[in-house]
Scaffold this motif. Structure first.
Motif, PDB file in Angstrom:
ATOM      1  N   GLY A 329      14.031  15.795 -28.618  1.00 49.04           N
ATOM      2  CA  GLY A 329      15.236  16.334 -29.249  1.00 49.04           C
ATOM      3  C   GLY A 329      16.361  16.553 -28.256  1.00 49.04           C
ATOM      4  N   LEU A 330      16.037  17.089 -27.072  1.00 47.66           N
ATOM      5  CA  LEU A 330      17.073  17.309 -26.056  1.00 47.66           C
ATOM      6  C   LEU A 330      17.616  15.985 -25.527  1.00 47.66           C
ATOM      7  CD1 LEU A 330      15.534  20.316 -24.076  1.00 47.66           C
ATOM      8  CD2 LEU A 330      17.436  20.356 -25.699  1.00 47.66           C
ATOM      9  N   THR A 331      16.758  14.986 -25.429  1.00 51.05           N
ATOM     10  CA  THR A 331      17.224  13.671 -24.983  1.00 51.05           C
ATOM     11  C   THR A 331      18.198  13.069 -25.987  1.00 51.05           C
ATOM     12  OG1 THR A 331      15.138  13.290 -23.801  1.00 51.05           O
ATOM     13  CG2 THR A 331      16.500  11.364 -24.271  1.00 51.05           C
ATOM     14  N   ILE A 332      17.889  13.192 -27.275  1.00 51.05           N
ATOM     15  CA  ILE A 332      18.801  12.708 -28.314  1.00 51.05           C
ATOM     16  C   ILE A 332      20.117  13.481 -28.250  1.00 51.05           C
ATOM     17  CG2 ILE A 332      19.170  12.516 -30.796  1.00 51.05           C
ATOM     18  CD1 ILE A 332      17.237  10.465 -29.670  1.00 51.05           C
ATOM     19  N   LEU A 333      20.025  14.785 -27.995  1.00 52.89           N
ATOM     20  CA  LEU A 333      21.239  15.595 -27.865  1.00 52.89           C
ATOM     21  C   LEU A 333      22.107  15.090 -26.716  1.00 52.89           C
ATOM     22  CD1 LEU A 333      22.871  18.073 -28.797  1.00 52.89           C
ATOM     23  CD2 LEU A 333      21.515  19.446 -27.182  1.00 52.89           C
ATOM     24  N   GLU A 334      21.484  14.732 -25.609  1.00 52.08           N
ATOM     25  CA  GLU A 334      22.241  14.159 -24.486  1.00 52.08           C
ATOM     26  C   GLU A 334      22.889  12.835 -24.870  1.00 52.08           C
ATOM     27  OE1 GLU A 334      20.502  14.419 -20.403  1.00 52.08           O
ATOM     28  OE2 GLU A 334      18.745  15.082 -21.523  1.00 52.08           O
ATOM     29  N   LEU A 335      22.161  12.021 -25.615  1.00 51.48           N
ATOM     30  CA  LEU A 335      22.701  10.722 -26.017  1.00 51.48           C
ATOM     31  C   LEU A 335      23.988  10.861 -26.820  1.00 51.48           C
ATOM     32  CD1 LEU A 335      19.548   8.628 -27.010  1.00 51.48           C
ATOM     33  CD2 LEU A 335      21.316   7.932 -25.395  1.00 51.48           C
ATOM     34  N   VAL A 336      24.050  11.879 -27.684  1.00 46.23           N
ATOM     35  CA  VAL A 336      25.211  12.006 -28.567  1.00 46.23           C
ATOM     36  C   VAL A 336      26.305  12.877 -27.967  1.00 46.23           C
ATOM     37  CG1 VAL A 336      23.824  11.631 -30.633  1.00 46.23           C
ATOM     38  CG2 VAL A 336      24.225  13.967 -29.835  1.00 46.23           C
ATOM     39  N   THR A 337      26.089  13.430 -26.773  1.00 49.41           N
ATOM     40  CA  THR A 337      27.122  14.268 -26.165  1.00 49.41           C
ATOM     41  C   THR A 337      27.568  13.772 -24.795  1.00 49.41           C
ATOM     42  OG1 THR A 337      25.410  15.741 -25.256  1.00 49.41           O
ATOM     43  CG2 THR A 337      26.412  16.360 -27.369  1.00 49.41           C
ATOM     44  N   LEU A 338      26.687  13.105 -24.053  1.00 53.12           N
ATOM     45  CA  LEU A 338      27.004  12.708 -22.684  1.00 53.12           C
ATOM     46  C   LEU A 338      27.258  11.213 -22.525  1.00 53.12           C
ATOM     47  CD1 LEU A 338      24.502  14.900 -20.617  1.00 53.12           C
ATOM     48  CD2 LEU A 338      26.904  15.339 -21.138  1.00 53.12           C
ATOM     49  N   LEU A 339      27.124  10.464 -23.591  1.00 54.00           N
ATOM     50  CA  LEU A 339      27.386   9.027 -23.526  1.00 54.00           C
ATOM     51  C   LEU A 339      28.439   8.656 -24.556  1.00 54.00           C
ATOM     52  CD1 LEU A 339      23.833   7.414 -23.174  1.00 54.00           C
ATOM     53  CD2 LEU A 339      25.435   8.018 -21.376  1.00 54.00           C
ATOM     54  N   GLU A 340      29.341   7.777 -24.165  1.00 52.25           N
ATOM     55  CA  GLU A 340      30.299   7.255 -25.128  1.00 52.25           C
ATOM     56  C   GLU A 340      29.570   6.372 -26.132  1.00 52.25           C
ATOM     57  OE1 GLU A 340      33.767   5.550 -23.404  1.00 52.25           O
ATOM     58  OE2 GLU A 340      33.855   7.031 -21.795  1.00 52.25           O
ATOM     59  N   PRO A 341      30.092   6.237 -27.347  1.00 52.34           N
ATOM     60  CA  PRO A 341      29.361   5.529 -28.409  1.00 52.34           C
ATOM     61  C   PRO A 341      28.869   4.145 -28.012  1.00 52.34           C
ATOM     62  CG  PRO A 341      31.251   6.667 -29.342  1.00 52.34           C
ATOM     63  CD  PRO A 341      31.349   6.843 -27.858  1.00 52.34           C
ATOM     64  N   PHE A 342      29.671   3.381 -27.246  1.00 51.50           N
ATOM     65  CA  PHE A 342      29.249   2.023 -26.932  1.00 51.50           C
ATOM     66  C   PHE A 342      28.074   1.993 -25.952  1.00 51.50           C
ATOM     67  CE2 PHE A 342      31.981   2.878 -23.347  1.00 51.50           C
ATOM     68  CZ  PHE A 342      31.480   2.102 -22.306  1.00 51.50           C
ATOM     69  N   ARG A 343      27.782   3.128 -25.293  1.00 50.37           N
ATOM     70  CA  ARG A 343      26.646   3.184 -24.378  1.00 50.37           C
ATOM     71  C   ARG A 343      25.378   3.731 -25.037  1.00 50.37           C
ATOM     72  NH1 ARG A 343      27.767   1.891 -19.306  1.00 50.37           N
ATOM     73  NH2 ARG A 343      29.902   2.096 -18.510  1.00 50.37           N
ATOM     74  N   ARG A 344      25.461   4.125 -26.301  1.00 51.20           N
ATOM     75  CA  ARG A 344      24.284   4.681 -26.981  1.00 51.20           C
ATOM     76  C   ARG A 344      23.408   3.539 -27.466  1.00 51.20           C
ATOM     77  NH1 ARG A 344      27.866   9.139 -30.313  1.00 51.20           N
ATOM     78  NH2 ARG A 344      28.581  10.266 -28.458  1.00 51.20           N
ATOM     79  N   ASN A 345      22.742   2.929 -26.523  1.00 52.36           N
ATOM     80  CA  ASN A 345      21.960   1.735 -26.811  1.00 52.36           C
ATOM     81  C   ASN A 345      20.666   2.114 -27.521  1.00 52.36           C
ATOM     82  OD1 ASN A 345      20.435  -0.702 -26.639  1.00 52.36           O
ATOM     83  ND2 ASN A 345      21.675  -1.323 -24.895  1.00 52.36           N
ATOM     84  N   PRO A 346      20.359   1.491 -28.665  1.00 54.56           N
ATOM     85  CA  PRO A 346      19.095   1.798 -29.356  1.00 54.56           C
ATOM     86  C   PRO A 346      17.872   1.573 -28.484  1.00 54.56           C
ATOM     87  CG  PRO A 346      20.539   0.505 -30.768  1.00 54.56           C
ATOM     88  CD  PRO A 346      21.177   0.516 -29.412  1.00 54.56           C
ATOM     89  N   ARG A 347      17.995   0.684 -27.481  1.00 57.95           N
ATOM     90  CA  ARG A 347      16.851   0.425 -26.618  1.00 57.95           C
ATOM     91  C   ARG A 347      16.451   1.659 -25.815  1.00 57.95           C
ATOM     92  NH1 ARG A 347      19.028  -4.947 -23.800  1.00 57.95           N
ATOM     93  NH2 ARG A 347      20.714  -5.030 -25.297  1.00 57.95           N
ATOM     94  N   TYR A 348      17.424   2.557 -25.546  1.00 55.33           N
ATOM     95  CA  TYR A 348      17.081   3.779 -24.834  1.00 55.33           C
ATOM     96  C   TYR A 348      16.134   4.637 -25.657  1.00 55.33           C
ATOM     97  CZ  TYR A 348      20.891   2.763 -21.543  1.00 55.33           C
ATOM     98  OH  TYR A 348      21.699   2.196 -20.590  1.00 55.33           O
ATOM     99  N   VAL A 349      16.331   4.657 -26.974  1.00 58.46           N
ATOM    100  CA  VAL A 349      15.491   5.474 -27.843  1.00 58.46           C
ATOM    101  C   VAL A 349      14.075   4.912 -27.903  1.00 58.46           C
ATOM    102  CG1 VAL A 349      15.248   6.402 -30.177  1.00 58.46           C
ATOM    103  CG2 VAL A 349      17.525   6.126 -29.180  1.00 58.46           C
ATOM    104  N   VAL A 350      13.930   3.599 -27.767  1.00 58.67           N
ATOM    105  CA  VAL A 350      12.607   2.966 -27.853  1.00 58.67           C
ATOM    106  C   VAL A 350      11.630   3.601 -26.878  1.00 58.67           C
ATOM    107  CG1 VAL A 350      11.372   0.820 -27.375  1.00 58.67           C
ATOM    108  CG2 VAL A 350      13.469   0.768 -28.721  1.00 58.67           C
TER     109      VAL A 350
END
Length: 673
Positions: A329-350
């Motif tokens: 959950g905290l990692t997802i929170l970082e993804l949506v707050t510390l990365l610009e949208p174009f860097r939110r790569n779905p592969r990171y979530v994998v």
């Protein structure tokens, strides 16, 4: 027996994908890096770039690559059993992760749940085994299968490290080693570090009892120093790979090293949060069918569990599924707050999916506790887990089917087809230079027009691609020059990237100067036409005509063909700023009396590249054929051209207009015999 069945099904899905799909675009780069390891000992690409991306995965893949890569291409086996041998490490690692998820969850279940409880481990392992993401990345020659395994091990070791005493200390040191391996496999896993530390502190505090938590012991200082060293080492390796816009590290002064390492992290992060972007990201990850119902059940189970704990006034006790869920959950929170949208790569979530499946399975088990039958250690638990798994997979079966059958571009087939047809002086232009290097051992130009910076090295002067060091062909003029200077030119691309990375002026050249000679599964091969009229790359007659505030006409080239009679006019436009309007071009051929005897009206490049898409500072080469009336008398004619709005017919004003009608009169005109 149940877990063995799930392992076999998961392995079979990954094997199916491995043998049935074309290589993913980036797989060619991984195989190229593995080939370089075999020949040089480390992954320095032909361009001179140190390919740190997926470093450990490249070394793991290299021995499998050795089974075929040094054989002549014409002696390779078919694509699925030649190049595809490099996919087997991901298959084996992905298959191993399934029982590892099961074994660790069973080991870490609280005594109150009973070591014999199978619901949570079976459901979590089954979800991962049957996930579309697990199937795809477990069948590709990339780093994500290994990164997923290492993230899982790192989180488990960190969880064990929250225990006080020497045992916890040993696990924390092992977690640091696992974290280093993870970061050297996929640097994007750095996102998990703050989440992991926060989770460990929370777990240690909740489990402290009457003892000091692990982070208040002196050994924690050594752990913090170790974490700093691991992070710095991973960042240094990443920086050696020369991230976007960075100069080679060898050119960096020693006192600037710290700044360079910090910039390596900072250039990928930025505080950015908006609800629309966040909702879009969460919908993409958890709103898809194979995650949607699972997420709803998990949230319902979490609500039931929290409600039961509050009503019973129970103290929250840390468990491994709770720890995994917190880190995720905290990692997802970082993804949506510390990365610009174009860097939110779905592969990171994998990489973090086993954590999600573990937390979700544990939350759903809270719903199962409402059923007395599931409270006992009996056959009901594995039956319930398998039954729920079947329901969830059935609801998300379309996602699995689409992932299994959606073809990647067949570049390996394209280059295999092209190889025996190449002439020694032919030009090969492609965006997929690693594939060309593997299959043809030659390529003449890295062809990409839009958003090219991410693929280029520019430190030594002329821009080249990051992989082979091939000269960049980045404009329509460059493209036309190659087509004009070689007896035959080949352009290999795919239907996915062609409209994304190439603008209308490039596409117009492909349409008028080339012909499609091969196509399969989204891959395309174009070859220069034998009957083409070469497109000029610079004007024979320079001009400096200004139309409005945003467009200049810099010159033209004019030729005539006698049969059928026609003028071949090429206009060279240069936008000086972005343009909001799609203008229509007019060309009038007028006799000495000012009567228009031939004309042409259209958007530039036949509508393939409207003015609203022009890029400031580029040169737009706009060839036009103007048919002439067969009975046109000989004499001197003038050519008027300009731009107007089609909806109002209002012409774009011409600076210092001499025509009296906001038109540019091309100097010299044309003398028709």
């Amino acid at each position: 027996m149940t877990i063995l069945t799930l392992i076999l099904i998961g392995f079979a899905l990954r094997l199916f994908y491995l043998t049935r799909s074309h290589p993913f675009f980036d797989e060619y780069t991984t195989v190229l890096a593995a080939r370089q390891i075999l020949s040089r000992g480390w992954p320095v690409l032909p361009s001179g770039l140190f390919y740190e991306h997926g470093l450990l995965a490249s070394y793991l893949i290299a021995p499998f690559t050795a089974l075929y890569i040094f054989q002549p291409v014409d002696q390779w086996q078919t694509a699925h059993w030649g190049l595809m041998l490099s996919r087997w490490p991901s298959l084996l690692v992905g298959g191993l992760t399934i029982p590892l998820v099961y074994a660790i969850i069973r080991r870490e279940q609280r005594p109150a749940a009973g070591r014999g409880s199978q619901f949570v481990p079976l459901l979590a392992a089954g979800l991962f085994a049957l996930s579309p993401e697990g199937m795809v990345w477990g069948g590709r020659a990339r780093m994500y299968a290994l990164a997923t395994l290492l993230v899982w091990l790192t989180v488990w070791l960190a969880w064990r490290g929250t225990a006080p005493g020497p045992a916890g200390t040993r696990f924390r040191r092992l977690a640091l080693l696992a974290l280093l391996a993870t970061l050297l496999t996929q640097f994007g896993a750095l996102l998990a570090v703050p989440a992991l530390v926060a989770g460990m502190v929370a777990a240690g505090w909740l489990a402290r009892g009457d003892r000091r938590p692990w982070f208040l012991h002196p050994a924690a200082l050594l752990d913090a120093a170790g974490l700093a060293v691991v992070t710095a080492a991973a960042v240094l390796v990443k920086r050696l790979g020369q991230p976007l816009g960075a100069a080679p590290l060898t050119a960096t002064q020693g006192d600037e090293l710290g700044t360079e390492l910090w910039n390596t992290i900072a250039y990928q992060t930025a505080l950015h949060f908006t609800w629309p972007d966040t909702v879009k990201f969460l919908a993409r990850e958890f709103g898809v069918p194979h995650h949607y119902w699972l997420t709803l059940l998990a949230l319902a189970g979490l609500a039931v569990g929290l409600t039961a704990a509050v009503l019973a006034r129970q103290k929250i006790r840390p468990t491994f599924p709770l720890f995994a869920g917190l880190v995720f959950g905290l990692t997802i929170l970082e993804l949506v707050t510390l990365l610009e949208p174009f860097r939110r790569n779905p592969r990171y979530v994998v990489m973090f999916l086993p954590l999600f499946y573990t937390a979700a399975a544990a939350a759903i088990s809270a719903l199962g506790r409402l059923t007395p039958l599931l409270r006992r250690q009996s056959l009901a638990q594995p039956v319930a887990a398998v039954g729920l798994l079947i329901v969830l997979v059935t609801l998300g079966r379309d996602d699995l089917r689409v992932a299994a059958v959606t073809p990647e571009p067949a570049y390996e087939q394209a280059f295999a087809w092209l190889r025996p047809r190449l002439g020694p002086d032919d030009a090969i232009l492609t965006m997929n230079t690693p594939a060309a290097g593997l299959y043809l051992d030659r390529v003449d130009g890295f062809a990409v027009q839009q958003d090219a910076d991410q693929f280029l090295l520019t430190g030594s002067g002329a821009a080249v691609d990051r992989w082979l060091g091939v000269p960049w062909v980045g404009s329509a003029a460059d493209f036309a020059a190659v087509l004009n200077n070689r007896p035959t030119a080949w352009f290999i691309i795919d239907t996915i990237r062609l409209p994304v990375y190439f603008r209308g002026d490039w596409l117009a050249l492909v349409r008028t100067q080339m012909e499609q000679v091969w196509a399969s599964d989204n891959a395309l091969i174009f070859r220069t036409r034998d009957d083409r009229t070469p497109t000029p790359t610079r004007p024979d007659h320079p001009l400096d005509a200004r139309l409005g505030d945003t467009i200049r006409l810099e010159g033209y080239t004019l030729t005539r063909s006698p049969s059928p009679p026609a003028l071949h006019l090429t206009l060279f436009w240069r936008p000086t700023a972005s343009i909001d309007t799609d203008y229509t071009k007019f060309i009038h051929l007028r006799n000495a009396d000012g009567v228009t005897v031939a004309q042409h009206d259209s958007q530039p490049l036949g509508g393939l590249y409207p003015t609203s898409r022009w890029q400031a500072g580029e040169t737009v080469i706009d060839p036009v054929v103007i048919p002439l009336p067969p009975d046109l008398p000989p004499g001197q004619y003038r050519i008027f051209t300009g731009l107007y709005r089609l909806d109002t017919l209002e012409r774009l004003p011409v600076t210092n207009d001499t025509s009296g009608e906001n038109a540019v009169i091309l100097p010299g005109g044309v003398n028709l015999p």
